[in-house]
Design an enzyme around this catalytic site. Structure first.
Site, PDB file in Angstrom:
ATOM      1  N   ALA A 105     -17.330 -49.687  70.838  1.00 15.44           N
ATOM      2  CA  ALA A 105     -16.931 -50.868  70.072  1.00 15.44           C
ATOM      3  C   ALA A 105     -17.050 -50.665  68.562  1.00 15.44           C
ATOM      4  CB  ALA A 105     -17.770 -52.066  70.515  1.00 15.44           C
TER       5      ALA A 105
ATOM      6  N   GLU B 145     -10.800 -38.462  68.014  1.00 16.42           N
ATOM      7  CA  GLU B 145     -11.232 -39.764  68.514  1.00 16.42           C
ATOM      8  C   GLU B 145     -10.767 -39.909  69.962  1.00 16.42           C
ATOM      9  OE1 GLU B 145      -9.529 -42.933  66.209  1.00 16.42           O
ATOM     10  OE2 GLU B 145     -10.237 -44.503  67.582  1.00 16.42           O
TER      11      GLU B 145
ATOM     12  N   ARG C 192      -8.996 -54.611  70.047  1.00 17.03           N
ATOM     13  CA  ARG C 192      -9.206 -53.178  70.310  1.00 17.03           C
ATOM     14  C   ARG C 192      -8.052 -52.322  69.767  1.00 17.03           C
ATOM     15  NH1 ARG C 192     -13.553 -53.248  74.007  1.00 17.03           N
ATOM     16  NH2 ARG C 192     -13.473 -55.124  75.270  1.00 17.03           N
TER      17      ARG C 192
ATOM     18  N   ASN D 263     -16.258 -40.778  70.741  1.00 17.67           N
ATOM     19  CA  ASN D 263     -15.887 -42.068  71.316  1.00 17.67           C
ATOM     20  C   ASN D 263     -16.926 -43.045  70.793  1.00 17.67           C
ATOM     21  OD1 ASN D 263     -15.354 -44.361  72.717  1.00 17.67           O
ATOM     22  ND2 ASN D 263     -15.218 -43.390  74.740  1.00 17.67           N
TER      23      ASN D 263
ATOM     24  N   ASP E  20     -16.436 -43.794  57.017  1.00 20.34           N
ATOM     25  CA  ASP E  20     -16.804 -43.117  55.773  1.00 20.34           C
ATOM     26  C   ASP E  20     -17.584 -41.833  56.058  1.00 20.34           C
ATOM     27  OD1 ASP E  20     -15.552 -45.071  54.336  1.00 20.34           O
ATOM     28  OD2 ASP E  20     -17.366 -46.024  53.582  1.00 20.34           O
TER      29      ASP E  20
ATOM     30  N   ARG F  24     -20.428 -49.534  84.449  1.00 22.32           N
ATOM     31  CA  ARG F  24     -19.859 -50.520  83.531  1.00 22.32           C
ATOM     32  C   ARG F  24     -18.368 -50.685  83.799  1.00 22.32           C
ATOM     33  NH1 ARG F  24     -18.298 -49.054  77.310  1.00 22.32           N
ATOM     34  NH2 ARG F  24     -17.716 -51.157  76.690  1.00 22.32           N
TER      35      ARG F  24
ATOM     36  N   TYR G 116     -13.257 -48.220  83.201  1.00 20.34           N
ATOM     37  CA  TYR G 116     -13.817 -46.954  82.709  1.00 20.34           C
ATOM     38  C   TYR G 116     -14.053 -45.912  83.801  1.00 20.34           C
ATOM     39  CZ  TYR G 116     -14.553 -49.743  78.506  1.00 20.34           C
ATOM     40  OH  TYR G 116     -14.362 -50.537  77.404  1.00 20.34           O
TER      41      TYR G 116
ATOM     42  N   PRO H   7     -21.976 -47.023  71.576  1.00 21.35           N
ATOM     43  CA  PRO H   7     -22.650 -48.073  72.332  1.00 21.35           C
ATOM     44  C   PRO H   7     -22.018 -48.352  73.699  1.00 21.35           C
ATOM     45  CG  PRO H   7     -21.463 -48.983  70.453  1.00 21.35           C
ATOM     46  CD  PRO H   7     -21.489 -47.497  70.269  1.00 21.35           C
ATOM     47  N   ASN H   8     -22.893 -48.556  74.648  1.00 23.81           N
ATOM     48  CA  ASN H   8     -22.561 -48.943  76.026  1.00 23.81           C
ATOM     49  C   ASN H   8     -22.000 -47.804  76.867  1.00 23.81           C
ATOM     50  OD1 ASN H   8     -23.321 -51.737  75.703  1.00 23.81           O
ATOM     51  ND2 ASN H   8     -21.475 -51.963  74.468  1.00 23.81           N
TER      52      ASN H   8
ATOM     53  N   HIS I 251     -13.957 -50.363  66.317  1.00 22.85           N
ATOM     54  CA  HIS I 251     -13.193 -51.517  65.834  1.00 22.85           C
ATOM     55  C   HIS I 251     -13.922 -52.274  64.726  1.00 22.85           C
ATOM     56  CE1 HIS I 251     -11.243 -50.439  69.536  1.00 22.85           C
ATOM     57  NE2 HIS I 251     -12.272 -50.827  70.258  1.00 22.85           N
TER      58      HIS I 251
ATOM     59  N   HIS J  68     -10.779 -42.382  73.499  1.00 21.93           N
ATOM     60  CA  HIS J  68     -11.084 -43.615  74.230  1.00 21.93           C
ATOM     61  C   HIS J  68     -10.680 -43.425  75.680  1.00 21.93           C
ATOM     62  CE1 HIS J  68     -12.179 -45.625  70.622  1.00 21.93           C
ATOM     63  NE2 HIS J  68     -11.071 -45.142  70.057  1.00 21.93           N
ATOM     64  N   ILE J  69     -11.585 -43.739  76.569  1.00 14.37           N
ATOM     65  CA  ILE J  69     -11.332 -43.570  77.997  1.00 14.37           C
ATOM     66  C   ILE J  69     -10.187 -44.483  78.436  1.00 14.37           C
ATOM     67  CG2 ILE J  69     -12.365 -43.923  80.288  1.00 14.37           C
ATOM     68  CD1 ILE J  69     -15.098 -43.211  78.893  1.00 14.37           C
TER      69      ILE J  69
ATOM     70  N   ARG K  42      -5.042 -53.354  75.903  1.00 10.30           N
ATOM     71  CA  ARG K  42      -6.128 -54.311  76.086  1.00 10.30           C
ATOM     72  C   ARG K  42      -6.116 -55.374  74.979  1.00 10.30           C
ATOM     73  NH1 ARG K  42     -11.484 -51.109  77.121  1.00 10.30           N
ATOM     74  NH2 ARG K  42     -12.127 -53.197  77.806  1.00 10.30           N
TER      75      ARG K  42
HETATM   76  C1  DQA Z   1     -13.777 -47.496  74.561  1.00 11.42           C
HETATM   77  C2  DQA Z   1     -12.871 -48.666  74.156  1.00 11.42           C
HETATM   78  C3  DQA Z   1     -13.605 -49.623  73.246  1.00 11.42           C
HETATM   79  O1  DQA Z   1     -12.752 -50.696  72.892  1.00 11.42           O
HETATM   80  C4  DQA Z   1     -14.821 -50.183  73.962  1.00 11.42           C
HETATM   81  O2  DQA Z   1     -15.544 -51.039  73.084  1.00 11.42           O
HETATM   82  C5  DQA Z   1     -15.685 -49.131  74.523  1.00 11.42           C
HETATM   83  C6  DQA Z   1     -15.067 -47.984  75.186  1.00 11.42           C
HETATM   84  C7  DQA Z   1     -13.087 -46.559  75.571  1.00 11.42           C
HETATM   85  O3  DQA Z   1     -13.593 -45.447  75.753  1.00 11.42           O
HETATM   86  O4  DQA Z   1     -12.085 -46.929  76.188  1.00 11.42           O
HETATM   87  O5  DQA Z   1     -16.909 -49.243  74.521  1.00 11.42           O
HETATM   88  O6  DQA Z   1     -14.078 -46.741  73.404  1.00 11.42           O
END
Ligand code: DQA
Length: 150
Positions: free
Chosen positions: A83, A104, A117, A80, A93, A24, A29, A16-17, A86, A106-107, A113
């Site tokens: 959110a 996994e 997170r 990635n 699962d 964003r 990011y 998401p996002n 978390h 994360h940017i 943070r």
């Molecule tokens: C993220 C970190 C997450 O906490 C956040 O909700 C994101 C982006 C990152 O790539 O840093 O949407 O996964």
């Protein structure tokens, strides 16, 4: 039509996002778009002899279905989960169920943070975790598969 690359397919999942990358919170990011990330990651995968399938979704169920479909069809997963990292026991699962190597990504450095997170439901079922390397994290994940998969 091009023939499949010999090392199989890497599934590159963004949650998401992450469709908003580039606009964003660029201070966190960066300014690269999701299309930029997918292009760079696909290029790295192809250079290493993998095909790449990229999917972004804001819907947990779509991500779950993609992980399920990867069983038997993908060599590895780069995820990635945004959110959902978390919050989602379901994604955890699913990754455990398909028994594929997963990285996994994360940017941002989530550990620098907010407290919420700092915990990931996914890390314990992933082979490797890359945080805080910016969008290079995706290429580092490809590099990991390059070094560790046949
Ligand atoms: C993220 C970190 C997450 O906490 C956040 O909700 C994101 C982006 C990152 O790539 O840093 O949407 O996964």
């Amino acid at each position: 039509m091009t023939s499949p690359r010999p090392r199989g397919t890497l599934l590159i999942l963004n949650g998401p996002n992450l469709n908003l990358l580039g606009t964003r919170e660029p201070g966190i990011y960066g300014t690269a778009s999701l299309a930029d990330v997918e292009r760079l990651t696909t290029a790295a995968a192809e250079a290493a002899g993998f095909d790449a399938t990229c999917l972004q979704s804001n819907h947990e169920g779509v991500l779950l279905d993609a992980i399920h479909a990867a069983r038997g069809t993908a060599a590895g997963i780069i995820i990635n989960a945004g959110a959902y990292t978390h919050t989602s026991v379901a994604l955890r699962d699913a990754l455990a169920a398909v028994e594929l190597p997963a990285v996994e990504v994360h940017i941002s450095n989530v550990h620098l943070r907010e407290e919420f997170r700092h915990h990931s439901y996914l890390s314990a079922v992933c082979t490797a975790v890359i945080v805080g390397a910016g969008i290079h994290g995706y290429e580092l994940a490809v590099n990991f598969f390059d070094k560790t998969l046949a």
